[in-house]
Design an enzyme around this catalytic site. Structure first.
Site, mmCIF file in Angstrom:
data_model
loop_
_atom_site.group_PDB
_atom_site.id
_atom_site.type_symbol
_atom_site.label_atom_id
_atom_site.label_comp_id
_atom_site.label_asym_id
_atom_site.label_seq_id
_atom_site.Cartn_x
_atom_site.Cartn_y
_atom_site.Cartn_z
ATOM 1 N N HIS A 187 0.847 -1.190 0.000
ATOM 2 C CA HIS A 187 0.000 0.000 0.000
ATOM 3 C C HIS A 187 0.885 1.243 0.000
ATOM 4 O O HIS A 187 1.425 1.645 1.023
ATOM 5 C CB HIS A 187 -0.908 -0.005 1.232
ATOM 6 C CG HIS A 187 -2.082 0.921 1.144
ATOM 7 N ND1 HIS A 187 -2.117 2.013 0.305
ATOM 8 C CD2 HIS A 187 -3.282 0.934 1.802
ATOM 9 C CE1 HIS A 187 -3.274 2.639 0.438
ATOM 10 N NE2 HIS A 187 -3.996 2.006 1.340
ATOM 11 N N HIS A 190 -2.755 6.937 -0.908
ATOM 12 C CA HIS A 190 -3.762 7.544 -0.025
ATOM 13 C C HIS A 190 -3.217 8.199 1.243
ATOM 14 O O HIS A 190 -3.886 8.233 2.278
ATOM 15 C CB HIS A 190 -4.834 6.510 0.322
ATOM 16 C CG HIS A 190 -5.640 6.111 -0.871
ATOM 17 N ND1 HIS A 190 -6.448 5.007 -0.895
ATOM 18 C CD2 HIS A 190 -5.737 6.677 -2.106
ATOM 19 C CE1 HIS A 190 -7.019 4.906 -2.080
ATOM 20 N NE2 HIS A 190 -6.600 5.911 -2.833
ATOM 21 N N TYR A 192 -0.826 7.343 3.296
ATOM 22 C CA TYR A 192 -0.287 6.528 4.380
ATOM 23 C C TYR A 192 1.243 6.556 4.330
ATOM 24 O O TYR A 192 1.836 7.359 3.606
ATOM 25 C CB TYR A 192 -0.885 5.127 4.329
ATOM 26 C CG TYR A 192 -2.388 5.163 4.537
ATOM 27 C CD1 TYR A 192 -2.935 5.697 5.707
ATOM 28 C CD2 TYR A 192 -3.265 4.726 3.541
ATOM 29 C CE1 TYR A 192 -4.309 5.779 5.894
ATOM 30 C CE2 TYR A 192 -4.648 4.806 3.719
ATOM 31 C CZ TYR A 192 -5.157 5.334 4.892
ATOM 32 O OH TYR A 192 -6.508 5.433 5.070
#
Length: 379
Positions: A187, A190, A192
């Site tokens: 990931h 977004h 993070y």
């Protein structure tokens, strides 16, 4: 879920439903379940009800990407999200993965560290969340999740601490494969932790992880390298959102950032790059933009997955025009467990209920969305 390509009179052959070979994986269609935080993993342990949820959405040769899964005890910023750093969590994943495989699905686990998008309540011994920076997220920023506490000011990681976080990603990937997953999605989107290094509106470091584009991408690529070396490039994907400014993580030149990463990732031969469309700049809606993922699609040598507000027609067009190999669906797949089947028949879709996206109920808004009634299809 009923498999596709039964050649019924009502089925329609569209580009979204054609086979595709993603590395060593033979996909029967190009409709992907996007990773969706559901906040139903009590105590950060995957629960038995997730077995039904994911198996409902599994189809023969269909790719599913699991919800964002924490890599360590410092990685969390939401209640009741799964983790994969303990033996208990790994064991809890096994029956869920087995159920997806029993339905013929291919299952990747999204591995995740939220960085500064957290609160001391989620952190070991109430310590500050870690990040590339010590700049906090504005307290007025709203999240799509429920009951999210205000963000706490983060602690800037020291240069010598970064290898430990890279290793946490490596261990999480190793654990995911041990749990039976076919691969992992890193990931990097977004706002993070990885995105907090990538984006120049967040990353204000002066060491080798900050400043230039190459330096800001260093952490992300170190994670990729470590995970590839651990489990193999053919089992590794990554999600990126260069154009988004979620969690106040924007970049002054998202086109250059996305293109640099697409080229760099190709050198590692990761199996896919999953990018969020520029139109999804804000978390709760779409906007008009002249920007495009096409340069990144052309630069990346592996499978290119797009996500962000797609419907059947739009997704089919993306594949037909070779702007993407696969299309990830979030809210539509959440509300329609048999989404590929509905697309095949051009059948009506269930409407999603945003109010139950993150409620901790193991059934309502989770496994109770109805399937198509085949008897009605035949009539």
């Amino acid at each position: 879920m009923q498999y596709l390509h039964d050649h019924s009179a009502t089925a329609t052959a569209i580009s979204l439903l054609t086979p595709y070979k993603m590395g060593k994986f033979n996909l029967y269609h190009r409709v992907v379940l996007a990773p969706l935080t559901r906040e139903r993993s009590f105590g950060n342990v995957p629960q038995p009800h997730a077995k039904l949820y994911y198996s409902q959405r599994a189809s023969k040769g269909g790719l599913l990407i699991a919800e964002a899964t924490g890599i360590s005890d410092t990685s969390l910023g939401f209640w009741n999200v799964p983790g994969i750093w303990t033996k208990e969590q790994v064991e809890a994943c096994r029956p869920i993965v087995d159920a997806v495989h029993a339905n013929g699905g291919i299952f990747f686990c999204q591995i995740w560290h939220v960085g500064r998008s957290s609160n001391t309540d989620f952190q070991p011994k109430g310590q500050a969340p870690i990040s590339s920076t010590d700049k906090p997220i504005s307290p007025q920023l709203k999240s799509d999740a429920i009951d999210l506490p205000k963000f706490s000011p983060p602690r800037r990681l020291r240069t010598d601490e970064i290898p430990r976080i890279v290793d946490d990603f490596r261990l999480a990937a190793k654990n995911a494969i041990e749990a039976g997953f076919d691969g992992v999605e890193i990931h990097g989107a977004h706002g993070y932790l990885i995105d907090q290094f990538l984006k120049d509106q967040v990353n204000d470091r002066t060491d080798r992880y900050g400043g230039s584009l190459e330096n800001r991408c260093r952490f992300a690529l170190e994670v990729v390298e470590a995970v590839v070396n651990e489990i193999g490039a053919d089992r590794v994907g990554i999600r990126l959102s260069p154009f988004a400014d979620y969690n106040e993580a924007a970049d002054s030149n998202p086109e250059a950032l996305g293109l640099y990463l697409a080229k760099a990732l190709s050198k590692y031969e990761v199996v896919y790059c999953h990018m969020v469309e520029p139109r999804m700049k804000e978390i709760l809606g779409m906007g008009e933009t002249p920007c495009s993922l096409l340069p990144m699609r052309k630069a990346f040598k592996g499978t290119f997955i797009v996500a962000g507000g797609y419907d059947r027609e739009d997704g089919n067009k993306a594949v037909a025009e070779n702007r993407a190999d696969l299309v990830a669906y979030g809210r539509l797949f959440l509300a329609n467990p048999d989404l590929p089947r509905r697309f095949e028949l051009n059948a009506p879709l269930n409407k999603y209920n945003r109010a139950t996206f993150y409620t901790p109920d193991p059934v309502i808004g989770y496994t109770d969305y109805p399937f198509l009634d085949d008897s009605l299809i035949r009539t």
